[in-house]
Design a protein around this motif. Structure first.
Motif, mmCIF file in Angstrom:
data_model
loop_
_atom_site.group_PDB
_atom_site.id
_atom_site.type_symbol
_atom_site.label_atom_id
_atom_site.label_comp_id
_atom_site.label_asym_id
_atom_site.label_seq_id
_atom_site.Cartn_x
_atom_site.Cartn_y
_atom_site.Cartn_z
ATOM 1 N N LYS A 174 0.814 -1.203 0.000
ATOM 2 C CA LYS A 174 0.000 0.000 0.000
ATOM 3 C C LYS A 174 0.857 1.267 0.000
ATOM 4 O O LYS A 174 0.378 2.348 -0.323
ATOM 5 C CB LYS A 174 -0.926 0.002 1.213
ATOM 6 C CG LYS A 174 -2.010 -1.065 1.158
ATOM 7 C CD LYS A 174 -2.940 -0.975 2.350
ATOM 8 C CE LYS A 174 -4.038 -2.030 2.258
ATOM 9 N NZ LYS A 174 -4.954 -1.972 3.431
ATOM 10 N N ASN A 175 2.116 1.117 0.389
ATOM 11 C CA ASN A 175 3.015 2.270 0.464
ATOM 12 C C ASN A 175 3.727 2.551 -0.860
ATOM 13 O O ASN A 175 4.512 3.498 -0.953
ATOM 14 C CB ASN A 175 4.048 2.069 1.571
ATOM 15 C CG ASN A 175 3.397 1.995 2.946
ATOM 16 O OD1 ASN A 175 2.458 2.739 3.220
ATOM 17 N ND2 ASN A 175 3.880 1.099 3.794
ATOM 18 N N MET A 176 3.485 1.707 -1.854
ATOM 19 C CA MET A 176 4.078 1.956 -3.168
ATOM 20 C C MET A 176 3.333 3.089 -3.859
ATOM 21 O O MET A 176 2.195 3.409 -3.494
ATOM 22 C CB MET A 176 4.015 0.688 -4.016
ATOM 23 C CG MET A 176 5.063 -0.347 -3.650
ATOM 24 S SD MET A 176 4.964 -1.812 -4.692
ATOM 25 C CE MET A 176 6.485 -2.646 -4.217
ATOM 26 N N PRO A 177 3.924 3.688 -4.886
ATOM 27 C CA PRO A 177 3.233 4.746 -5.629
ATOM 28 C C PRO A 177 1.885 4.246 -6.164
ATOM 29 O O PRO A 177 1.761 3.099 -6.610
ATOM 30 C CB PRO A 177 4.198 5.053 -6.775
ATOM 31 C CG PRO A 177 5.539 4.638 -6.278
ATOM 32 C CD PRO A 177 5.299 3.457 -5.395
ATOM 33 N N ARG A 178 0.879 5.115 -6.114
ATOM 34 C CA ARG A 178 -0.457 4.763 -6.589
ATOM 35 C C ARG A 178 -0.826 5.523 -7.851
ATOM 36 O O ARG A 178 -1.900 5.315 -8.415
ATOM 37 C CB ARG A 178 -1.485 5.032 -5.489
ATOM 38 C CG ARG A 178 -1.239 4.245 -4.219
ATOM 39 C CD ARG A 178 -2.177 4.668 -3.094
ATOM 40 N NE ARG A 178 -3.569 4.386 -3.398
ATOM 41 C CZ ARG A 178 -4.153 3.213 -3.181
ATOM 42 N NH1 ARG A 178 -3.455 2.198 -2.682
ATOM 43 N NH2 ARG A 178 -5.429 3.027 -3.475
#
Length: 549
Positions: free
Chosen positions: A219-223
């Motif tokens: 969830k902390n990766m780029p979205r």
């Protein structure tokens, strides 16, 4: 000992011979045709199928009905396979195949009862099928414009749960098929139908690019990634398990720490190869290790794992990325490009969108619906529509629907039959008569007067070959003006498949099988076996021989 019976088949074997075998197979085909017959046409009814696990399927799609049914009878299974092949080749016409095959076998049974040899019937049917295909090609009309493609899509979806939105859905289907058109063909495998429950069918839309039912591994990766450089890999970013049993002796904390450090270095080396290629969006068909996930996140890479093969192929078509099977081969020239890759939430469903691709040859349709059952049913209608539109784009020829082309075939096949001498003529005339089953079924399913409408249809065809049945108004009209159009390829494939299936069944004069193949659970209370067929007289467990005492 002269009259002692000789047993050549193992105990428990069932045998049905000659007319018994033929009657059993024809009856099974007629039963199957009767099951799906009521689903044909715009006024066709639905079937509710419940699996052993309690899953419910509501549909009037012939292929789905037969796929979900647990059919044991061998001849009926042959028809099911024929319908599946029709679905695979042209995407529609599965119900028509089974209905026509069932009617051909019913008419063949009448000929056999009149003493006509099976070989004569088979030969007549084969010649009639060949002639019917020639006639269809002669009466076909050109179709090369977008409006005709839309009419084809609307006709395919009529009566399949999408009538109230079929105009909107047809627009989506045609636009999606034309978007991926390449060298005069549209490969519908490159069109993904993503079902999202919630809202109405009218809210369905064609995405600007590819949509995946996937989220990044963290969830902390780029979205949201602009100017995406995309890599697709069939190589795991994790340590491979050893194929043989291994044993590691660690006698001190230092050794354990060194072992973990070595694993970390190996993972880091794999991630560095990804980073060095310039990737900022990674789709991996295999797994991604937790430690690799950490380093990818640190490098600002949006990564996905366990991506389906079909999705990987669509990404390749849309972005121009090259599938990498060895991480050492990953380089900048293998990367695909997209202007925008981001996550979006539609209703309560989180999806990944890949947009702004240069000349994409893949697309996605977002299908909305109030419930899962609605979206599943309409997705099947969309599949059929995509299949017939793709067939029309490639073939460039269409036929007039509503029973018009069938009645035209009946008329011309009868004229052809009159020119053939001998008993083969009778088989050709019966073949022509069998084709009336399509317009008759359309009329019956609409609850209309079959006798009068068929008579009106035949009379009107003397002046206009485009006259067919308007089941909504209950009268005969010009179907070309009404926009009821079907692809030539679908109709030809249906006739050829039905003819081949009926010929195959007619040529069987002996059935020999282990008891559990035809009667796996034994007779039920009515005396019928698991195949739904009553046991044949004179068919003993030893190939018709009396049991040994």
């Amino acid at each position: 000992m002269a009259n002692q019976p000789i047993f050549i088949l193992p105990e428990g074997t069932e045998r049905y011979s000659k007319r018994d075998a033929l009657r059993m197979n024809i009856t099974a085909a007629k039963v199957l045709a009767g099951i799906v017959r009521t689903t044909l046409g715009p006024k066709g009814m639905d079937k509710m199928l419940t699996s052993s696990l309690g899953d419910v399927t509501v549909t009037n799609d012939g292929a789905t009905i037969m796929r979900e049914m647990e059919i044991n009878q061998p001849a009926a299974r042959m028809l099911v396979e024929t319908a599946k092949k029709q679905e695979d080749i042209v995407g529609d016409g599965t119900t028509s195949v089974v209905v026509i095959a069932g009617e051909l076998l019913s008419k063949a049974e009448e000929l056999l009862d009149d003493g006509i040899a099976t070989s004569i019937v088979v030969k007549g049917y084969r010649n009639a099928t060949k002639k019917a295909v020639e006639l269809l090609k002669e009466i076909a009309i050109d179709a090369d414009d977008e409006e005709t493609l839309k009419k084809v899509a609307v006709t395919a979806m009529s009566g399949k749960g999408s009538d109230y939105a079929k105009e909107h859905l047809a627009d989506l289907v045609v636009e999606a098929a034309l978007r991926i058109k390449e060298d005069g063909k549209s490969d519908i495998d490159n069109i993904n139908i993503q079902r999202v429950s919630g809202d109405s069918v009218e809210d369905s839309f064609l995405a600007e690019g590819i949509i995946l039912d996937k989220s990044p591994v963290s969830k902390n990766m780029p979205r949201d990634v602009r100017d995406a450089k995309i890599a697709i890999m069939k190589y795991p970013i994790e340590l491979k398990n050893t194929n043989t049993d291994t044993k590691i002796d660690i006698t001190s904390p230092d050794q354990f720490e060194a072992f973990l450090k070595q694993e970390e270095d190996m993972i880091k080396e794999l991630v560095n190869k990804v980073i060095d290629s310039g990737v900022n969006v990674l789709f991996c068909q295999k797994g991604i290790d937790d430690m690799a996930e950490h380093y990818l996140k640190k490098a600002g890479i949006m990564a996905f794992k366990r991506v389906k093969k079909s999705d990987m192929e669509r990404i390749e078509k849309a972005t121009g990325a090259k599938l990498v099977t060895d991480i050492d081969d990953l380089s900048e020239d293998k990367l695909g490009k997209a202007g925008h890759v981001y996550l979006d939430k539609i209703f309560d469903h989180e999806l990944t969108l890949i947009e702004e691709c240069d000349n994409p040859k893949a697309s996605s349709i977002i299908l909305r619906g109030s419930t899962r059952y609605v979206t599943e049913q309409i997705a099947r209608a969309l599949d059929d529509a995509l299949g017939v539109v793709a067939a029309t784009i490639e073939e460039g020829k269409v036929l007039i629907g509503g029973g018009a082309c069938e009645i035209d075939l009946v008329k011309q096949l009868r004229e052809y039959g009159e020119t053939v001498s001998g008993r083969e003529q009778l088989a050709i005339l019966k073949y022509a008569e069998a084709l009336e089953v399509i317009p008759r079924t359309l009329i019956e399913n609409a609850g209309l007067d079959t006798i009068n409408l068929i008579a009106d249809l035949k009379a009107a065809h003397e002046d206009n070959p485009f006259i067919g049945i308007n089941v909504f108004e209950g009268k005969v009209v010009d179907m070309k003006e009404a926009g009821v159009i079907e692809p030539l390829r679908v109709k030809i494939q249906a006739l050829q498949s039905a003819g081949e299936a009926s010929e195959m069944i007619l040529r069987i004069d002996d059935m020999i099988a282990a008891r559990n193949a035809l009667n796996s659970t034994g007779p039920d209370e009515s005396g019928n076996d698991a195949s739904g067929m009553p046991p044949m007289p004179g068919a003993g467990g030893m190939g018709g021989m009396p049991p040994m005492m």
